[in-house]
Structures are given as structure tokens and as C-alpha cells.
Motif scaffolding. Structure first.
Motif, PDB file in Angstrom:
ATOM      1  N   ALA A 257       0.775  -1.440   0.044  1.00  0.00           N
ATOM      2  CA  ALA A 257       0.025  -0.118  -0.010  1.00  0.00           C
ATOM      3  C   ALA A 257       0.858   1.226   0.188  1.00  0.00           C
ATOM      4  O   ALA A 257       0.606   2.276  -0.696  1.00  0.00           O
ATOM      5  CB  ALA A 257      -0.847   0.027   1.189  1.00  0.00           C
ATOM      6  N   ILE A 258       2.193   1.202   0.889  1.00  0.00           N
ATOM      7  CA  ILE A 258       2.875   2.384   0.779  1.00  0.00           C
ATOM      8  C   ILE A 258       3.541   2.486  -0.618  1.00  0.00           C
ATOM      9  O   ILE A 258       3.561   3.472  -1.122  1.00  0.00           O
ATOM     10  CB  ILE A 258       3.764   2.248   1.997  1.00  0.00           C
ATOM     11  N   GLU A 259       4.271   1.492  -1.058  1.00  0.00           N
ATOM     12  CA  GLU A 259       4.778   1.661  -2.214  1.00  0.00           C
ATOM     13  C   GLU A 259       3.898   2.064  -3.682  1.00  0.00           C
ATOM     14  O   GLU A 259       4.525   3.006  -4.287  1.00  0.00           O
ATOM     15  CB  GLU A 259       5.325   0.121  -2.679  1.00  0.00           C
ATOM     16  N   TYR A 260       2.758   1.753  -3.589  1.00  0.00           N
ATOM     17  CA  TYR A 260       1.899   1.837  -4.612  1.00  0.00           C
ATOM     18  C   TYR A 260       0.851   3.253  -4.532  1.00  0.00           C
ATOM     19  O   TYR A 260      -0.104   3.488  -5.053  1.00  0.00           O
ATOM     20  CB  TYR A 260       0.919   0.768  -4.943  1.00  0.00           C
ATOM     21  N   ARG A 261       1.194   3.814  -3.128  1.00  0.00           N
ATOM     22  CA  ARG A 261       0.645   5.062  -2.794  1.00  0.00           C
ATOM     23  C   ARG A 261      -0.968   4.884  -2.521  1.00  0.00           C
ATOM     24  O   ARG A 261      -1.881   5.679  -2.964  1.00  0.00           O
ATOM     25  CB  ARG A 261       0.870   6.259  -3.632  1.00  0.00           C
ATOM     26  N   LEU A 262      -1.380   3.745  -2.045  1.00  0.00           N
ATOM     27  CA  LEU A 262      -2.542   3.616  -1.757  1.00  0.00           C
ATOM     28  C   LEU A 262      -2.983   4.031  -0.375  1.00  0.00           C
ATOM     29  O   LEU A 262      -2.160   4.358   0.530  1.00  0.00           O
ATOM     30  CB  LEU A 262      -2.857   1.764  -1.804  1.00  0.00           C
ATOM     31  N   PRO A 263      -4.360   4.313   0.024  1.00  0.00           N
ATOM     32  CA  PRO A 263      -4.625   4.938   1.126  1.00  0.00           C
ATOM     33  C   PRO A 263      -4.459   3.964   2.452  1.00  0.00           C
ATOM     34  O   PRO A 263      -5.330   3.271   2.864  1.00  0.00           O
ATOM     35  CB  PRO A 263      -6.159   5.281   1.287  1.00  0.00           C
ATOM     36  N   VAL A 264      -3.028   3.963   2.773  1.00  0.00           N
ATOM     37  CA  VAL A 264      -2.756   2.872   3.769  1.00  0.00           C
ATOM     38  C   VAL A 264      -3.277   3.134   5.421  1.00  0.00           C
ATOM     39  O   VAL A 264      -3.608   2.029   6.064  1.00  0.00           O
ATOM     40  CB  VAL A 264      -1.336   2.837   3.924  1.00  0.00           C
ATOM     41  N   ASP A 265      -4.207   4.422   5.479  1.00  0.00           N
ATOM     42  CA  ASP A 265      -4.860   4.556   6.773  1.00  0.00           C
ATOM     43  C   ASP A 265      -6.108   3.718   6.872  1.00  0.00           C
ATOM     44  O   ASP A 265      -6.516   3.492   7.903  1.00  0.00           O
ATOM     45  CB  ASP A 265      -5.099   6.172   6.861  1.00  0.00           C
ATOM     46  N   LYS A 266      -6.600   3.084   5.922  1.00  0.00           N
ATOM     47  CA  LYS A 266      -7.479   2.250   5.947  1.00  0.00           C
ATOM     48  C   LYS A 266      -7.434   0.829   6.241  1.00  0.00           C
ATOM     49  O   LYS A 266      -8.296   0.337   6.968  1.00  0.00           O
ATOM     50  CB  LYS A 266      -8.358   2.206   4.339  1.00  0.00           C
ATOM     51  N   LEU A 267      -5.994   0.564   6.308  1.00  0.00           N
ATOM     52  CA  LEU A 267      -5.538  -0.738   6.727  1.00  0.00           C
ATOM     53  C   LEU A 267      -5.497  -1.045   8.410  1.00  0.00           C
ATOM     54  O   LEU A 267      -5.029  -0.175   9.064  1.00  0.00           O
ATOM     55  CB  LEU A 267      -4.223  -0.983   6.176  1.00  0.00           C
ATOM     56  N   HIS A 268      -6.053  -2.198   8.782  1.00  0.00           N
ATOM     57  CA  HIS A 268      -5.946  -2.602  10.141  1.00  0.00           C
ATOM     58  C   HIS A 268      -5.431  -4.133  10.175  1.00  0.00           C
ATOM     59  O   HIS A 268      -6.146  -4.947   9.416  1.00  0.00           O
ATOM     60  CB  HIS A 268      -7.404  -2.471  10.655  1.00  0.00           C
ATOM     61  N   ILE A 269      -4.483  -4.320  10.723  1.00  0.00           N
ATOM     62  CA  ILE A 269      -3.921  -5.811  10.752  1.00  0.00           C
ATOM     63  C   ILE A 269      -4.529  -6.646  11.879  1.00  0.00           C
ATOM     64  O   ILE A 269      -4.415  -6.040  13.116  1.00  0.00           O
ATOM     65  CB  ILE A 269      -2.608  -5.874  10.775  1.00  0.00           C
ATOM     66  N   ILE A 270      -5.037  -7.678  11.608  1.00  0.00           N
ATOM     67  CA  ILE A 270      -5.404  -8.638  13.107  1.00  0.00           C
ATOM     68  C   ILE A 270      -4.652  -9.873  12.607  1.00  0.00           C
ATOM     69  O   ILE A 270      -4.735 -10.672  11.826  1.00  0.00           O
ATOM     70  CB  ILE A 270      -6.947  -8.774  12.745  1.00  0.00           C
ATOM     71  N   ALA A 271      -3.888 -10.199  13.814  1.00  0.00           N
ATOM     72  CA  ALA A 271      -3.013 -11.061  13.707  1.00  0.00           C
ATOM     73  C   ALA A 271      -2.373 -11.599  14.946  1.00  0.00           C
ATOM     74  O   ALA A 271      -2.876 -10.747  16.011  1.00  0.00           O
ATOM     75  CB  ALA A 271      -1.536 -10.757  12.842  1.00  0.00           C
ATOM     76  N   VAL A 272      -1.526 -12.409  15.331  1.00  0.00           N
ATOM     77  CA  VAL A 272      -1.003 -12.761  16.702  1.00  0.00           C
ATOM     78  C   VAL A 272      -0.262 -11.677  17.379  1.00  0.00           C
ATOM     79  O   VAL A 272       0.826 -10.963  16.473  1.00  0.00           O
ATOM     80  CB  VAL A 272      -0.048 -14.105  16.466  1.00  0.00           C
ATOM     81  N   PRO A 273      -0.586 -11.200  18.772  1.00  0.00           N
ATOM     82  CA  PRO A 273       0.202 -10.240  19.052  1.00  0.00           C
ATOM     83  C   PRO A 273       1.654 -10.351  19.395  1.00  0.00           C
ATOM     84  O   PRO A 273       1.928 -11.491  19.200  1.00  0.00           O
ATOM     85  CB  PRO A 273      -0.710  -9.982  20.289  1.00  0.00           C
ATOM     86  N   ASP A 274       2.464  -9.431  19.498  1.00  0.00           N
ATOM     87  CA  ASP A 274       3.958  -9.227  19.726  1.00  0.00           C
ATOM     88  C   ASP A 274       4.248  -9.967  21.057  1.00  0.00           C
ATOM     89  O   ASP A 274       4.796  -8.961  21.916  1.00  0.00           O
ATOM     90  CB  ASP A 274       4.265  -8.028  19.368  1.00  0.00           C
ATOM     91  N   LYS A 275       3.831 -11.057  21.241  1.00  0.00           N
ATOM     92  CA  LYS A 275       4.362 -11.684  22.674  1.00  0.00           C
ATOM     93  C   LYS A 275       4.210 -13.218  22.474  1.00  0.00           C
ATOM     94  O   LYS A 275       3.548 -14.044  21.448  1.00  0.00           O
ATOM     95  CB  LYS A 275       3.345 -11.357  23.901  1.00  0.00           C
ATOM     96  N   THR A 276       5.236 -13.953  23.106  1.00  0.00           N
ATOM     97  CA  THR A 276       5.156 -15.285  23.328  1.00  0.00           C
ATOM     98  C   THR A 276       3.969 -15.921  24.026  1.00  0.00           C
ATOM     99  O   THR A 276       3.832 -15.859  25.236  1.00  0.00           O
ATOM    100  CB  THR A 276       6.503 -16.098  23.842  1.00  0.00           C
ATOM    101  N   ILE A 277       3.150 -16.830  23.356  1.00  0.00           N
ATOM    102  CA  ILE A 277       2.227 -17.506  24.173  1.00  0.00           C
ATOM    103  C   ILE A 277       2.622 -18.898  24.777  1.00  0.00           C
ATOM    104  O   ILE A 277       3.067 -19.730  23.997  1.00  0.00           O
ATOM    105  CB  ILE A 277       0.925 -17.703  23.077  1.00  0.00           C
ATOM    106  N   HIS A 278       3.031 -18.746  26.197  1.00  0.00           N
ATOM    107  CA  HIS A 278       3.654 -20.026  26.529  1.00  0.00           C
ATOM    108  C   HIS A 278       2.677 -21.239  26.867  1.00  0.00           C
ATOM    109  O   HIS A 278       3.233 -22.202  27.257  1.00  0.00           O
ATOM    110  CB  HIS A 278       4.264 -19.386  27.866  1.00  0.00           C
ATOM    111  N   GLU A 279       1.414 -20.958  26.789  1.00  0.00           N
ATOM    112  CA  GLU A 279       0.553 -22.012  27.137  1.00  0.00           C
ATOM    113  C   GLU A 279       0.519 -23.219  25.979  1.00  0.00           C
ATOM    114  O   GLU A 279       0.812 -22.833  24.934  1.00  0.00           O
ATOM    115  CB  GLU A 279      -1.113 -21.408  27.083  1.00  0.00           C
ATOM    116  N   THR A 280       0.163 -24.216  26.408  1.00  0.00           N
ATOM    117  CA  THR A 280      -0.018 -25.532  25.502  1.00  0.00           C
ATOM    118  C   THR A 280      -1.580 -25.800  25.289  1.00  0.00           C
ATOM    119  O   THR A 280      -2.300 -25.381  26.558  1.00  0.00           O
ATOM    120  CB  THR A 280       0.694 -26.611  25.940  1.00  0.00           C
ATOM    121  N   GLY A 281      -2.099 -26.226  24.459  1.00  0.00           N
ATOM    122  CA  GLY A 281      -3.396 -26.649  24.318  1.00  0.00           C
ATOM    123  C   GLY A 281      -3.889 -26.935  23.038  1.00  0.00           C
ATOM    124  O   GLY A 281      -2.924 -26.730  21.958  1.00  0.00           O
ATOM    125  N   SER A 282      -5.123 -26.809  22.852  1.00  0.00           N
ATOM    126  CA  SER A 282      -5.735 -27.211  21.478  1.00  0.00           C
ATOM    127  C   SER A 282      -5.434 -26.088  20.466  1.00  0.00           C
ATOM    128  O   SER A 282      -5.315 -24.777  20.894  1.00  0.00           O
ATOM    129  CB  SER A 282      -7.121 -27.588  21.401  1.00  0.00           C
TER     130      SER A 282
END
Length: 312
Positions: A257-282
Motif C-alpha cells: 500500500a505504501i509503495e503503490y501510494r494506496l490509502p494505507v490509513d484504511k488498513l488494520h492488521i489482525i494477527a498474533v500479538p507481539d508476545k510469546t504465548i507459553h500456554e499449551t493446548g488445542s
């Protein structure tokens, strides 16, 4: 996905003697049929990931089409220098197949979580990165990798992803799949979040939102034509992925978006947060810990859209 991958590769190997499957001492039940029917096109290198990459590169240099198969976190993290120096720098025709993307190996703990693999692979020169989200996309990814001349990384789930697409896919590398078209909210999804994204889109539509839902099984190269139209058409653009929020699919979209000058302010990233998840489970439990259930993602999307509505 794993089962479909090996079925597809078996069919390709029977027709193409150049195909070779190499494994780092895993997948025996999954790989049994392949090994039995394509005995001379199979090699177990043992728990030696650097050797797995080196041998695959050597075979590629001699005209073979090697598929190097292992758990994603081990396939990418341990021999990364060899992937860079041997595969990427030489444009070797090696297909890396990482099984268990994201939290797929949840009960085994954070050492088995593959949350940085897309970031590492997409920074390498000449590397194509494929992240199928269901069985149809996995079938396409294996066939596309086989046909493509050059290094490819395929990120697979561990099983249970199901089928979202109802028909086989005919898709060029660097293209995406629009499942719904709308103007209010765009959801761009990569890989294992596909089925969840369908649920989120349906919930938003039930609230009267016009939703564009796009599956992007090819993270590198990206579908720039689709992205340009999406950023132009839609008010909000959300990316969904089961990967660290740094360096993965969402980062790739932001960079484009930045490279092609698209309106990057529209963008919102949903992903794994910047932390280690130490739990184990399914798998489901760890997705919940990372905020990646459909209900949690829907809540994040609604919070963003409501906040912007109040501002205007």
C-alpha cells in the motif's frame, strides 16, 4: 491439508519422474502411500534439516523437482541460513513444504508454533510464498509450485481446515479469490484463517454491512490489481492471519500500500500479538489466547468501525 498434499504429490510423481519427496524424519503414516508407490522418488534424511535443504538443492541443480517436507517451525527456523544461501541465492527449483502453520501443533508448545515463517520466507529473493486456506487452495498450491520454475514455500495446516471453495481452483500465481464483493468493509485473509473469515463476513453482513471477502493464498507475489481496487472501493481494509503481526501477510499488504501510494490509513492488521504465548493446548484454545476466534475478530472490527464513525 496434509493428506491432500501427499495425494496430489503422489499423482504428480507418478507422471513426472523429476519429482522427489524428502522428509526430515516425520510424517510416516501420512507419507506411507507415497513411499510405497514412488519408492525411488522418496528420501528420509533424518533429523537433519540443514542436510534436508542441502540435498534438495543438489537435486534441483541436477534437474529434479524436490519437495522438502517437515514441520514448519523446524523446516524454516533451523536451516534458514541454508535456505538463504543454497536455495534463494541460486534460484534453486526447491519446493519447501511446512506443515503445521500457526498454532497447528498447539499441544507441543511454543517451540512448535510457526508464527514467523511467512516473514522469513518472503524476505528471501526469488522466493514465492503460498499460504492455502482450505483443501482446494492446498491442491492448487502443490500444482502451482510444481509448475513454477524457482523456489517456493508452501505453508500447510495440520488437518481439519475443511473446504470453503466448492469447486477446484484455476488461479495464476499472484492472483487472489474474491468470495464476496462489497464496499464498506474489506476482509483480506491469508491461509488458516479462511474459514473463520467466512464466519466473520457473514456476521458483519447480518448487521447490514457490505463486505468484500478476498482469500489471498499467494502472499508473494501479491495481487496488486485487486489491492488497488479494494483500497479504492472499501472504507476499511482488515487483514486476518495466524502469524505474528510483524513481517507476515498484513505487513506485506502495508508495504504494498505504501509503495503503490494506496490509502494505507484504511488498513488494520489482525494477527498474533507481539508476545510469546507459553500456554499449551488445542489449536482452538491457542487461537483464543491470541484473539483470533471469529467472535474476537468481529469485536475488533466493530470497535475500529465504530471509533471511526464517532470521529466523523
Amino acid at each position: 491439508m496434509r493428506q491432500l498434499f501427499i495425494q496430489t504429490l503422489t499423482a504428480l510423481a507418478k507422471k513426472d519422474p523429476r519429482v522427489v519427496l524428502l522428509t526430515g524424519d516425520l510424517g510416516f503414516k501420512i507419507l506411507d502411500d507415497y513411499r510405497a508407490t514412488c519408492t525411488k522418488q522418496f528420501l528420509n534424511v533424518g533429523v537433519a534439516e540443514a542436510s534436508l535443504i542441502g540435498m534438495s538443492t543438489g537435486m534441483a541443480m541436477e534437474g529434479k523437482i524436490p519437495f522438502a517436507y517437515s514441520i514448519a517451525s523446524f523446516l524454516i527456523m533451523r536451516p534458514f541460513e541454508h535456505i538463504r544461501n543454497d536455495v534463494a541465492f541460486h534460484k534453486a527449483n526447491v519446493k519447501l513444504v511446512g506443515v503445521g502453520g500457526g498454532f497447528s501443533y498447539g499441544p507441543n508448545g511454543p517451540s512448535h508454533h510457526a508464527l514467523n515463517d511467512v516473514a522469513l520466507m518472503r524476505v528471501l529473493p526469488e522466493m514465492t510464498v503460498l499460504t492455502p486456506g482450505d483443501e482446494r487452495e492446498a491442491l492448487w498450491a502443490v500444482q502451482a509450485a510444481h509448475a513454477h520454475q524457482g523456489p517456493v514455500y508452501i505453508r500447510l495446516g495440520r488437518g481439519g481446515e475443511g473446504i470453503v471453495h466448492q469447486a477446484p481452483l484455476s488461479l495464476a500465481l499472484g492472483k487472489s479469490i474474491m468470495l464476496k464483493d462489497g464496499q464498506d468493509i474489506a476482509i483480506l485473509v491469508s491461509g488458516l484463517m479462511l474459514a473463520h473469515a467466512v464466519e466473520v463476513a457473514a456476521a458483519l453482513e447480518a448487521q447490514g454491512k457490505s463486505v468484500r471477502l478476498v482469500s489471498i493464498p499467494c502472499v508473494k507475489p501479491l495481487d496488486m490489481e485487486m489491492l488497488a481496487d479494494t483500497f479504492k472501493t472499501c472504507r476499511y481494509v482488515f487483514t486476518l492471519e495466524e502469524h505474528s503481526r510483524h513481517g507476515g501477510f498484513g505487513s506485506a499488504i502495508a508495504e504494498a500500500a505504501i509503495e503503490y501510494r494506496l490509502p494505507v490509513d484504511k488498513l488494520h492488521i489482525i494477527a498474533v500479538p507481539d508476545k510469546t504465548i507459553h500456554e499449551t493446548g488445542s489449536h482452538a484454545y491457542l487461537r483464543e489466547q491470541a484473539g483470533l476466534t471469529p467472535a474476537q475478530m468481529l469485536k475488533k472490527i466493530m470497535q475500529v468501525t465504530e471509533n471511526y464513525a464517532h470521529r466523523t
